[in-house]
Design a protein around this motif. Structure first.
Motif, PDB file in Angstrom:
ATOM      1  N   UNK A  32       0.835  -1.194   0.000  1.00 61.96           N
ATOM      2  CA  UNK A  32       0.000   0.000   0.000  1.00 61.96           C
ATOM      3  C   UNK A  32       0.869   1.243   0.000  1.00 61.96           C
ATOM      4  N   UNK A  33       1.845   1.218   0.853  1.00 60.94           N
ATOM      5  CA  UNK A  33       2.747   2.356   0.948  1.00 60.94           C
ATOM      6  C   UNK A  33       3.496   2.554  -0.369  1.00 60.94           C
ATOM      7  N   UNK A  34       4.034   1.458  -0.918  1.00 60.78           N
ATOM      8  CA  UNK A  34       4.784   1.560  -2.172  1.00 60.78           C
ATOM      9  C   UNK A  34       3.884   2.043  -3.290  1.00 60.78           C
ATOM     10  N   UNK A  35       2.667   1.541  -3.299  1.00 59.58           N
ATOM     11  CA  UNK A  35       1.743   1.943  -4.355  1.00 59.58           C
ATOM     12  C   UNK A  35       1.483   3.441  -4.294  1.00 59.58           C
ATOM     13  N   UNK A  36       1.256   3.940  -3.088  1.00 60.71           N
ATOM     14  CA  UNK A  36       1.018   5.378  -2.940  1.00 60.71           C
ATOM     15  C   UNK A  36       2.241   6.169  -3.359  1.00 60.71           C
ATOM     16  N   UNK A  37       3.389   5.656  -2.995  1.00 62.05           N
ATOM     17  CA  UNK A  37       4.632   6.354  -3.326  1.00 62.05           C
ATOM     18  C   UNK A  37       4.802   6.438  -4.835  1.00 62.05           C
ATOM     19  N   UNK A  38       4.625   5.297  -5.492  1.00 60.17           N
ATOM     20  CA  UNK A  38       4.839   5.268  -6.938  1.00 60.17           C
ATOM     21  C   UNK A  38       3.800   6.126  -7.641  1.00 60.17           C
ATOM     22  N   UNK A  39       2.565   6.041  -7.206  1.00 61.87           N
ATOM     23  CA  UNK A  39       1.526   6.841  -7.834  1.00 61.87           C
ATOM     24  C   UNK A  39       1.708   8.323  -7.543  1.00 61.87           C
ATOM     25  N   UNK A  40       2.181   8.603  -6.349  1.00 59.24           N
ATOM     26  CA  UNK A  40       2.331  10.009  -5.981  1.00 59.24           C
ATOM     27  C   UNK A  40       3.493  10.682  -6.687  1.00 59.24           C
ATOM     28  N   UNK A  41       4.501   9.931  -7.062  1.00 62.41           N
ATOM     29  CA  UNK A  41       5.694  10.526  -7.661  1.00 62.41           C
ATOM     30  C   UNK A  41       5.698  10.269  -9.161  1.00 62.41           C
ATOM     31  N   UNK A  42       4.834  10.985  -9.836  1.00 63.03           N
ATOM     32  CA  UNK A  42       4.703  10.758 -11.274  1.00 63.03           C
ATOM     33  C   UNK A  42       5.918  11.235 -12.043  1.00 63.03           C
ATOM     34  N   UNK A  43       6.664  12.152 -11.444  1.00 65.22           N
ATOM     35  CA  UNK A  43       7.760  12.763 -12.184  1.00 65.22           C
ATOM     36  C   UNK A  43       8.938  11.805 -12.350  1.00 65.22           C
ATOM     37  N   UNK A  44       8.901  10.713 -11.641  1.00 65.81           N
ATOM     38  CA  UNK A  44      10.010   9.771 -11.766  1.00 65.81           C
ATOM     39  C   UNK A  44       9.572   8.570 -12.587  1.00 65.81           C
ATOM     40  N   UNK A  45      10.574   7.866 -13.045  1.00 62.44           N
ATOM     41  CA  UNK A  45      10.285   6.618 -13.721  1.00 62.44           C
ATOM     42  C   UNK A  45      10.731   5.515 -12.777  1.00 62.44           C
ATOM     43  N   UNK A  46       9.911   4.536 -12.603  1.00 67.29           N
ATOM     44  CA  UNK A  46      10.250   3.481 -11.642  1.00 67.29           C
ATOM     45  C   UNK A  46      10.542   2.168 -12.355  1.00 67.29           C
ATOM     46  N   UNK A  47      11.620   1.562 -11.990  1.00 62.39           N
ATOM     47  CA  UNK A  47      11.850   0.160 -12.344  1.00 62.39           C
ATOM     48  C   UNK A  47      11.730  -0.608 -11.048  1.00 62.39           C
ATOM     49  N   UNK A  48      10.894  -1.597 -11.044  1.00 61.03           N
ATOM     50  CA  UNK A  48      10.684  -2.321  -9.789  1.00 61.03           C
ATOM     51  C   UNK A  48      11.417  -3.644  -9.840  1.00 61.03           C
ATOM     52  N   UNK A  49      12.186  -3.894  -8.820  1.00 61.78           N
ATOM     53  CA  UNK A  49      12.926  -5.156  -8.711  1.00 61.78           C
ATOM     54  C   UNK A  49      12.399  -5.875  -7.482  1.00 61.78           C
ATOM     55  N   UNK A  50      11.611  -6.878  -7.729  1.00 57.54           N
ATOM     56  CA  UNK A  50      10.895  -7.509  -6.610  1.00 57.54           C
ATOM     57  C   UNK A  50      11.419  -8.905  -6.343  1.00 57.54           C
TER      58      UNK A  50
END
Lengths: 621, 547
Positions: A32-50
């Motif tokens: 939940x926290x990560x989702x909010x973070x990723x959605x909230x920070x649109x200006x960045x591009x995220x590569x997720x390594x899970x």
């Protein structure tokens, strides 16, 4: 994939989000926290390594990903991937050397061992880069043999001397499991590899941070570590080492401790989720200059209505008070103590009601506890009715959210004049923050991060002290004005500190700071693949700010030195240095620390247990 | 002053400053049931385990100096002296003030007199590790509890080092009043209380399991926090935070018992096997026996069909055995090994007859099958599974008992040899029986060599070395195939020399010599390999971890 909406400067900032058993899996822990973070920070591009923890988790699938997530790479931690490749003869020799160092650092005591551990880990990283997966080597006899040699060496810790063969095997096995991320194929400097990101953000310590360590070592990618719970502490409390013998547990604890220290050492910035985590991190060797407390964010919208309309008049009109407890019913919440406290309250203020709103936690123990609480409530408080002809009712009611009276969580908090929390064990008190967001006055026990969360905006009593709890409740029940004032202050504090927005804003500025101060220096190539000379001006190699503090030109040293003009994100170290709300106004993120220090609007409401332990049994000084 | 006199007798014979014998289990128990009276103390004394290091089982404590003789080290004695000084400074007035009140309270107080015997690390008394409590430890009074708590005193925390204790004593003159034990006993005290005299000790008692199993202070800290301890709570124990409290607790945990605890290893039950595996292991033998009977009873086309059906059934049964029970390989397997095994079994069945036929210029029509060898081998699947199980269980037991890798290797090698020898004996017996039944007793050595090689290859596969096993089996196949090919090649004009070695071999030893040599060599190589590989502890760890 959609391109990012905005670029920072002229470059595209790509964040490598490292998760372990978390986002983007549906059953992930901090999703939940990560989702909010990723959605909230649109200006960045995220590569997720899970990294996934179990086959079941992989089968459950992912959550829906926003467009700024550019790529997701996953790897299982629960099974060794593919065939354990054989190392070359030279590789085996290198492995033995490095693993011997690692084992010696784990088995040994003393300061110098930390460096040894670090260099051994670096050696293994390089070996994995040169020779491929280390899984086979880590499981091999030579690893066990090196471990045995380290245990028997002079200067090894006492428990290590007693290690037997099964202990050695167990330790080697768990070391292999923990170090599996070293063998992943994530670390190329091509698109989609960890070498190509500008910043690694590990969402927890331990295994999740290991890829970040590797990327830092191989490509100089800065590492940010966020911890809402300390891995080392979880390791101590975890059940997976329960069956092991004392020597094995001792060695494993030492290994985890060294690994944590290494992660903290390599990280540019560490963001603990609360002071409790922060203390553990400091204890594990984290540099205080790197620590920035970033509180978890909570969605405040659903509490807005209740919080905004909590007026003095409405509350004052209520004749008999109502205490509300919200949470999961389990022994750690000490409802028995709460019921006893309520009995005291009833002596002074008959007519008061207590509503226990929540669901029993899973398991037989919790169910039995609920039954025990119900029996105790029936025993302590006989049913009572308004008149001779009315049907009676118990002053203590057990309710669940979703019923006709309490359709939603916010209504649960709205139902009471005072929200009580009687836990004896608590991490970060989510329920308390929800109550604060609802603008309720609270009485809580001094456990976990409660004092830190509540600041001065509620009453805090020692745990397992029904008398004190009752006194505090009575004090609030009898004083609607104070209740309202506390509630308003609590809501203001919660909105300042514990909203999603502040969390995202804090990370946004931390990202910016790290990326601007620790840029990744990559070789530039022209169209033919030839190295491009002078692609980076010489200035880019100069640390962000000229530092007087030396320390290898680290910008953090500078940040630590000039704190008054220091980084704009939450800096709990600066608590004492920040001297008033005016500063906080100018630099939004500093509000966090400012509020921690000065967040108590009413001086008289100072939480009891803050400071040097007042007398137990005395609710207020 | 009769009450005071009672006080003296009540407190007399203070069983303090005694150091239990190192690692004595009895002494370990003593502290855990904290006494509430002198009677209990007497019991304890008779229970043994109270050997003082220096001065007899229990030294009467009249002053700190005499306590120093009772087995304390010099540093602790210094601390006591420091305490006495402090107490004398504070003492008299407090004592006087209390005496008046104390007389009334004696009857209440008397039963509550506590005697504390603490464990210490070992008889030699290593100061940082242990605590010695003398009667009435320095009461760490919670601040709220200010009801003139004058407490008999004389204990200190050796663990927390003398400096700290004396510092504390000075720092706490206002809130705590300390007196040497002897004078306190004379003066008498009030303050009915629930907790023990030394709160950290009480805490340790409450969390004795946690303290007992903790491997470092952080583990105690984690455990305490998980039970609700915070820095504020730790302040009640005179510690800055939970970590320093945990450090004190860790330092005070007696270590003698721990060493003893780790000294005994409990051998595990070994890897578990699924229920009913013996029955499954018997199936191939039964299937093969039925097949042999069917082949005997049929002729012509029906015989070929019977052979095919029996072969398929046997393959299915073997597959089941390899997937269920002790012969199951949990890790990797080498797919080629299956083909090699089939070839070797096929050669055992057909090879000798074919070779003889080819050498005689044939083969002329169907040649005789070596069913006795195959039947013997099929019957030996059950003993093979049993031996594999025996080896796994025994090795796991050795593993649990071993202190070092070399010790384990030295123990496992004879075990492997014994298990392998046992299997060979059983196999030979079964081969003899099947040979007797079917009237052909010539395939004994051939079958034994093949069976031994197959078992060793499977053991290596089960313990995580499938590649080497597969390679050796492949080499044996190649040797057999080479022999056949050489004989065939000898028919070509000008190539007669190629068939010479095989011809020489079969002339002197018979057609069975080829498989005996190939499989025998394979078995020897595999056995040497297994002695090396299976003696590694890591070979037995993987299987245990996975199961």
């Amino acid at each position: 994939m959609a391109a990012p909406q905005e670029e920072i400067g002229d470059v595209l900032v790509r964040i490598g989000l490292l998760t372990e058993s978390g986002y983007p899996y549906v059953t992930g822990e901090a999703r939940l926290w990560c989702d909010r973070l990723v959605r909230g920070l649109e200006v960045y591009e995220f590569d997720i390594f899970a990294l996934s923890r179990s086959a079941h988790q992989e089968d459950q699938g992912w959550v829906e990903l926003p467009p700024q997530v550019h790529r997701v790479r996953t790897a299982p931690l629960w099974t060794a991937e593919g065939e354990p490749g054989e190392l070359s003869r030279r590789g085996r020799k290198r492995f033995r050397t490095h693993f011997a160092d690692l084992a010696a650092a784990v088995c040994g005591d003393g300061e110098r061992q930390a460096d040894r551990f670090s260099s051994a880990l670096r050696g293994l990283v390089e070996l994995a880069r040169d020779e491929g997966p280390l899984t086979g080597a880590l499981r091999s006899e030579s690893a066990v043999r090196e471990l045995e040699r380290a245990c028997r060496a002079p200067g090894a810790r006492r428990a290590a001397h007693h290690a037997r063969v099964p202990d050695l095997l167990a330790v080697a096995d768990l070391i292999e499991r923990t170090l599996r991320p070293l063998s992943l194929d994530w670390y190329e400097e091509v698109e989609g590899g960890l070498g190509a990101v500008d910043l690694c953000h590990a969402t927890s310590g331990g295994s999740a941070a290991l890829p970040g360590l590797v990327a830092k070592q191989l490509h100089g990618v800065p590492l940010l570590v966020t911890e809402y719970g300390v891995q080392l502490r979880a390791h101590y409390l975890g059940a997976d080492t329960e069956a092991l013998s004392a020597p094995a547990r001792s060695l494993l604890a030492a290994f985890q401790g060294r690994l944590a220290a290494e992660v903290y050492r390599e990280a540019e910035v560490i963001t603990p989720g609360n002071t409790h985590v922060r203390r553990w991190q400091e204890k594990c060797g984290a540099d205080r200059d790197k620590l920035r407390t970033v509180y978890p964010g909570m969605a405040d919208e659903r509490f807005a209505v209740v919080g905004e309309f909590a007026t003095l008049g409405e509350e004052a009109a209520a004749d008999a008070g109502t205490l509300v407890w919200v949470g999961r019913i389990e022994p750690a919440k000490d409802l028995v103590g709460l019921l006893h406290a309520f009995a005291e309250v009833r002596k002074e203020a008959p007519g008061t009601r207590l509503r226990l709103i929540g669901t029993p936690a899973e398991g037989d123990e919790a169910a039995a506890y609920l039954a025990q609480c119900r029996a105790l409530a029936a025993q302590l408080f006989p049913d009572e009715a308004e008149g001779a002809h009315a049907v009676g009712d118990n002053p203590v009611s057990f309710e669940e959210i979703g019923g006709p009276e309490i359709p939603e969580l916010a209504d649960a908090y709205a139902a009471g004049d005072v929200v009580v929390m009687s836990s004896v064990v608590e991490g970060f008190p989510v329920g308390l923050v929800e109550a604060m967001l609802c603008g309720r006055a609270t009485v809580s026990t001094d456990v976990g991060a409660v004092v830190e969360a509540i600041g001065g905006t509620g009453l805090v009593v020692p745990p397992r002290n029904p008398r004190a709890l009752a006194d505090a409740c009575l004090a609030l029940l009898g004083d609607p004005t104070r209740r309202w004032r506390l509630g308003a202050a609590a809501r203001a504090r919660a909105l300042e500190l514990f909203t999603v927005e502040q969390n995202i804003a804090a990370f946004h500025s931390i990202y910016l700071e790290i990326v601007s101060h620790c840029p990744v220096h990559r070789e530039a190539y022209d169209a033919d693949g030839e190295p491009l000379l002078f692609a980076h001006p010489a200035e880019t190699h100069v640390p962000g700010r000229p530092t007087a503090a030396g320390a290898g030109g680290r910008w953090l040293a500078a940040a630590g030195g000039g704190r008054s003009e220091g980084p704009s994100w939450a800096d709990a170290d600066a608590e004492a240095a920040v001297d008033g709300p005016s500063d906080a106004q100018q630099e939004p993120a500093l509000v966090i620390s400012a509020a921690v220090a000065h967040g108590a609007p009413a001086d008289r409401e100072q939480a009891l247990a803050v400071g040097s332990g007042p007398a137990p049994g005395e609710p207020e000084r | 002053m009769s009450a005071s006199g009672r006080g003296l007798t009540g407190r007399g014979g203070v069983p303090d400053c005694t150091v239990p014998a190192a690692g004595s289990a009895a002494a370990g128990d003593v502290t855990s049931n904290e006494g509430t009276g002198v009677a209990v103390a007497g019991e304890r004394r008779s229970a043994g385990g109270f050997e003082g290091a220096g001065g007899g089982p229990h030294g009467e404590v009249d002053s700190g100096a005499s306590a120093g003789r009772g087995g304390w080290d010099g540093r602790a004695a210094d601390v006591v002296e420091a305490l006495c000084e402090v107490a004398h400074e504070v003492g008299p007035s407090a004592r006087d003030a209390d005496r008046g009140r104390g007389d009334d309270d004696w009857p209440v107080r008397a039963p509550a007199v506590r005697s504390h015997v603490s464990r210490s690390p070992d008889a030699s008394g290593d100061a940082p590790g242990g605590v010695r409590d003398v009667e009435g430890a320095p009461e760490r009074v919670p601040e709220g509890d200010t009801a003139a708590a004058v407490e008999a005193d004389g204990t200190q925390h050796a663990a927390a080092s003398g400096e700290r204790t004396s510092e504390e004593a000075r720092g706490d003159q206002e809130s705590e009043k300390r007196e040497p034990a002897g004078s306190a006993a004379r003066s008498g005290t009030v303050a009915p209380r629930r907790g023990a005299v030394d709160p950290v000790k009480a805490l340790m008692h409450r969390h004795s399991a946690l303290c007992g199993r903790a491997v470092d202070p952080l583990e105690i800290a984690a455990g305490l926090e998980a039970q609700g301890m915070t820095d504020r709570t730790a302040a009640r124990y005179r510690h800055r935070d939970v970590f320093s409290l945990a450090e004190e607790m860790y330092a005070r945990v007696p270590r003698g018992a721990e060493a003893e605890h780790t000294g005994t290893a409990t051998p595990g039950a070994g890897p578990s096997a699924p229920p009913g595996w013996p029955a499954v292991a018997l199936v191939p033998g039964a299937v093969c026996a039925l097949g042999v009977v069917a082949v005997r009873l049929t002729h012509g086309q029906a015989r070929i069909a019977a052979v095919l059906v029996a072969a398929l059934a046997l393959a299915a049964a073997l597959r089941a055995v390899l997937r269920y029970g002790p012969l199951r390989a949990h890790g990797r397997t080498a797919p080629a090994a299956r083909a090699w095994t089939c070839w070797l079994l096929g050669y055992a069945l057909l090879g000798d007859g074919l070779l003889t036929g080819v050498q005689g210029g044939g083969p002329h029509g169907p040649w005789p099958l070596h069913t006795a060898t195959v039947l013997g081998l099929a019957l030996a699947v059950a003993p093979a599974a049993g031996c594999a199980r025996l080896f796994a269980v025994r090795a796991a037991r050795r593993l649990a008992l071993s202190r070092g890798l070399d010790e384990f290797a030295a123990a496992v090698r004879p075990l492997l040899a014994a298990v392998f020898g046992l299997f060979l004996c059983l196999l030979c017996g079964l081969l003899l029986i099947s040979g007797e039944l079917l009237g052909k007793a010539d395939g004994l050595i051939q079958g034994a060599a093949l069976g031994g090689a197959l078992l060793l290859a499977r053991l290596l596969t089960v313990h995580g070395f499938p590649d080497s096993a597969s390679r050796v089996l492949g080499a044996a196949c190649a040797a057999e195939a080479l022999a056949l090919a050489a004989v065939f090649a000898g028919r070509l004009p000008g190539c007669e020399a190629l068939a010479r070695p095989v011809d020489l071999l079969t002339e002197s030893w018979g057609a069975g010599a080829v498989p005996v040599l190939a499989c025998g060599a394979a078995a020897v190589v595999l056995f040497a390999h297994a002695l090396r590989r299976l003696a590694r502890a890591s070979a037995h760890a993987g299987a245990e971890a996975i199961r």
